[in-house]
Design an enzyme around this catalytic site. Structure first.
Site: not given
Length: 398
Positions: A41, A43-44, A46, A65, A163
């Site tokens: 994955g 995202g913005g 990391g 992460k 979220d």
């Protein structure tokens, strides 16, 4: 395979037993134990990698992460750092719950921040929806019961997730339990924080109106969970399920299977745009979802009554007392009528037998050889009294 964590590496894939990247020379083991295998994955803020913990004999899988903000600007990067640190703290506090990933490590290496957490083996609900199609009512009820208990714990720790969406809910393969992941957007709900306008964060399709204005509360998570449910029921984007012109949800128009009124009312209350009309806690939703069973009270008398015994009526034949009655060799007509009377008294007015019927149909024929005695007269009077026939007169004296 071993994957290089250097974002600038042109060829990050390496053999599994390599300690340094063959292309850029970056150290492949984080803290000399965590080896990234493949990216899962981005995202913005990391990237996320599937990894193994080589410090343990079983080499269990875990998740790395990497803090790697894509956005530009000092304020944005500062906020990203804050959120990354915040996720580590939330997992450290909440990860003891069996349906929240456990924080394994949090550190800095090569001027980059890393977070290592428990790997949850399973599909997220977005993947499950794409594979099996729209959820049924029973599946939604099971989801709510399972996940609301997790939210109950999260909120009890004064944390708002902020979220909740299908991608952040994983169905764990080994026990089919739902696991809530990605606390990167979570927020501690202190009194000051709830009264201040903060950063607007969350996925636009699922975010509550007040959260979009930077005023998230516990009820904001309830809203996002409700939107998640109607998306799973309809397999349609939440944007399609809301009529802007009518300012109303129209999710029922897109249902593939019927939903009961009780569940529909619960979802409608979870989706209220005004926080004051929405459920304020996970406990409130669970209470409506699982109402107590209706118990019928049994009124018992203080003094128990003894049931009445059945009334048994014993019939006994009426036998007239006859004194000095001479023996009669054969029954006379009066005897036949008397027996009929006895049978009627004993049988309660039931039908006579055939002999009695034939005897009663014939006129009485007194015995000429013998005159009627006083007893005969008494018997005839008795017969007359019970059968209603006229009392016979005395024969004339010759």
């Amino acid at each position: 395979m071993s994957y290089c964590l250097n974002p600038a590496c042109p060829n990050p894939q390496n053999p599994s037993d390599t300690k340094f990247c063959l292309t850029c020379g970056t150290k492949l083991l984080l803290k000399d134990r965590y080896r990234a295998i493949k990216p899962i994955g981005q995202g913005g803020f990391g990237r996320t990698f599937l990894a193994v913990d080589e410090d343990k004999p079983s080499k269990p899988r875990c998740v790395i992460k990497q803090f790697y903000p894509q956005a530009q600007g000092t304020s944005t990067v500062k906020k990203a750092v804050e959120l990354f640190n915040q996720e580590a703290m939330r997992l450290d506090e909440l990860g003891k719950h069996p349906q929240i990933p456990e924080l394994l490590a949090y550190f800095t290496q090569d001027d980059r921040q890393y977070l290592v957490q428990e790997f949850i083996d399973g599909q997220n609900l977005a993947q499950e929806l794409a594979q099996v199609g729209a959820f049924s009512e029973s599946q939604i009820c099971q989801l709510l019961n399972d996940l609301l208990s997790v939210l109950q714990f999260v909120h009890s720790q004064q944390v708002i997730h902020r979220d909740i969406k299908p991608e952040n809910i994983i169905r764990r393969s080994r026990d089919r339990k739902l696991v809530l992941v990605d606390f990167g957007a979570s927020k501690v709900a202190t009194a000051n924080a709830l009264n201040q306008t903060g950063t607007s964060i969350g996925s636009p399709e699922y975010v509550a109106p007040e959260q979009a204005r930077g005023r998230a509360s516990f009820a904001s998570d309830i809203y996002s969970l409700g939107v998640t449910c109607i998306h799973l029921l309809t397999q349609r984007s939440p944007f399609d399920l809301y009529d802007i012109n009518e300012d109303a949800w129209i999710w029922r128009q897109y249902l593939t299977s019927k939903v009961s009124d009780s569940l529909g009312k619960i979802l409608d209350k979870m989706l209220q745009t005004a926080p004051s009309r929405r459920y304020q806690s996970a406990e409130e939703v669970l209470k409506d979802l699982n109402p107590p069973s209706v118990q019928v009270a049994t009124v018992i008398s203080q003094t128990p009554t003894t049931p009445a015994k059945p009334l048994v009526i014993k019939s006994s034949p009426v036998t007239p007392t006859v004194t000095n009655t001479p023996a009669t060799p054969s029954k006379s007509q009066i005897d036949v009528e008397l027996e009929a009377l006895k049978a009627e008294i004993m049988g309660g007015g039931t039908a006579k037998n055939e002999n009695q019927k034939s005897a009663s149909s014939q006129p009485p024929s007194p015995n000429p050889a013998k005159s009627k005695s006083q007893v005969d007269l008494e018997l005839e009077e008795l017969k007359s009294q019970f059968l209603g026939s006229p009392t016979p007169k005395k024969p004339p004296q010759s």
